[in-house]
Write a protein that holds these residues in place. Structure first.
Motif, PDB file in Angstrom:
ATOM      1  N   HIS A  10       0.872  -1.176   0.000  1.00 10.52           N
ATOM      2  CA  HIS A  10       0.000   0.000   0.000  1.00 10.52           C
ATOM      3  C   HIS A  10       0.906   1.221   0.000  1.00 10.52           C
ATOM      4  O   HIS A  10       1.502   1.562   1.018  1.00 10.52           O
ATOM      5  N   THR A  11       1.023   1.863  -1.161  1.00 12.26           N
ATOM      6  CA  THR A  11       1.968   2.963  -1.297  1.00 12.26           C
ATOM      7  C   THR A  11       1.454   3.971  -2.303  1.00 12.26           C
ATOM      8  O   THR A  11       0.381   3.804  -2.880  1.00 12.26           O
ATOM      9  N   HIS A  12       2.230   5.002  -2.529  1.00  8.44           N
ATOM     10  CA  HIS A  12       1.844   6.069  -3.449  1.00  8.44           C
ATOM     11  C   HIS A  12       2.127   5.661  -4.897  1.00  8.44           C
ATOM     12  O   HIS A  12       2.865   4.703  -5.166  1.00  8.44           O
ATOM     13  N   ASP A  13       1.528   6.397  -5.817  1.00  7.56           N
ATOM     14  CA  ASP A  13       1.623   6.059  -7.237  1.00  7.56           C
ATOM     15  C   ASP A  13       3.061   6.044  -7.761  1.00  7.56           C
ATOM     16  O   ASP A  13       3.410   5.202  -8.581  1.00  7.56           O
ATOM     17  N   ALA A  14       3.881   6.970  -7.283  1.00 12.78           N
ATOM     18  CA  ALA A  14       5.270   7.014  -7.765  1.00 12.78           C
ATOM     19  C   ALA A  14       6.031   5.752  -7.372  1.00 12.78           C
ATOM     20  O   ALA A  14       6.834   5.234  -8.144  1.00 12.78           O
ATOM     21  N   TYR A  19       8.112   0.141  -8.936  1.00 13.32           N
ATOM     22  CA  TYR A  19       8.036  -1.319  -8.990  1.00 13.32           C
ATOM     23  C   TYR A  19       7.783  -1.784 -10.423  1.00 13.32           C
ATOM     24  O   TYR A  19       8.389  -2.747 -10.896  1.00 13.32           O
ATOM     25  N   GLU A  20       6.916  -1.091 -11.129  1.00 12.04           N
ATOM     26  CA  GLU A  20       6.624  -1.462 -12.512  1.00 12.04           C
ATOM     27  C   GLU A  20       7.839  -1.256 -13.415  1.00 12.04           C
ATOM     28  O   GLU A  20       8.127  -2.084 -14.280  1.00 12.04           O
ATOM     29  N   ARG A  21       8.587  -0.165 -13.185  1.00 15.46           N
ATOM     30  CA  ARG A  21       9.815   0.065 -13.964  1.00 15.46           C
ATOM     31  C   ARG A  21      10.865  -1.003 -13.678  1.00 15.46           C
ATOM     32  O   ARG A  21      11.540  -1.487 -14.601  1.00 15.46           O
ATOM     33  N   MET A  22      11.024  -1.350 -12.418  1.00 12.12           N
ATOM     34  CA  MET A  22      12.007  -2.376 -12.068  1.00 12.12           C
ATOM     35  C   MET A  22      11.632  -3.719 -12.682  1.00 12.12           C
ATOM     36  O   MET A  22      12.494  -4.441 -13.191  1.00 12.12           O
ATOM     37  N   ARG A  23      10.345  -4.048 -12.650  1.00 14.76           N
ATOM     38  CA  ARG A  23       9.878  -5.290 -13.281  1.00 14.76           C
ATOM     39  C   ARG A  23      10.165  -5.247 -14.778  1.00 14.76           C
ATOM     40  O   ARG A  23      10.697  -6.203 -15.347  1.00 14.76           O
TER      41      ARG A  23
END
Length: 113
Positions: free
Chosen positions: A81-85, A90-94
């Motif tokens: 549960h975190t902020h959009d940034a 996480y999406e960039r790292m993936r």
């Protein structure tokens, strides 16, 4: 079957927090493998805070363990549960790990004969 989020059991949540903090200390004294075990325990329990996921992603990315980066980042996207940034990170790292994994040469089958 997915792990039960620790949020329902305050004792389990506190144990995961203590494990994360101990993992940070272990990392600082060079016992990264021991720290990884503690961070992985939090990920396995679908912990909802960023710390263990962030540390694992950094450790695995530094070791070119792309499949592990993907696994941990996907778990973070589902559970943290975190902020959009932060979610975007996480999406960039993936994505970066998926690209790197696609570039890894595959071994050719051994020719017999």
């Amino acid at each position: 079957m997915p792990a039960t989020p620790p949020g329902d059991d305050p004792n389990e949540t506190m144990a995961l927090v203590r494990g994360y903090l101990k993992g940070q200390n272990l990392e600082q004294i060079g016992r990264v493998d021991d720290a990884v075990e503690l961070y992985e325990a939090a990920v396995e329990k679908s912990f909802d805070s960023t710390g263990p996921y962030d540390r694992l992603i950094h450790i695995y990315a530094d070791s070119a363990r792309h499949e592990d980066v993907i696994r941990v980042a996907e778990s973070a996207i589902r559970n943290v549960h975190t902020h959009d940034a932060k979610r975007a990170w996480y999406e960039r790292m993936r994505g970066a790990a998926q690209e790197a994994l696609a570039k890894v040469p595959r071994a050719a089958p051994r020719k017999r004969g």
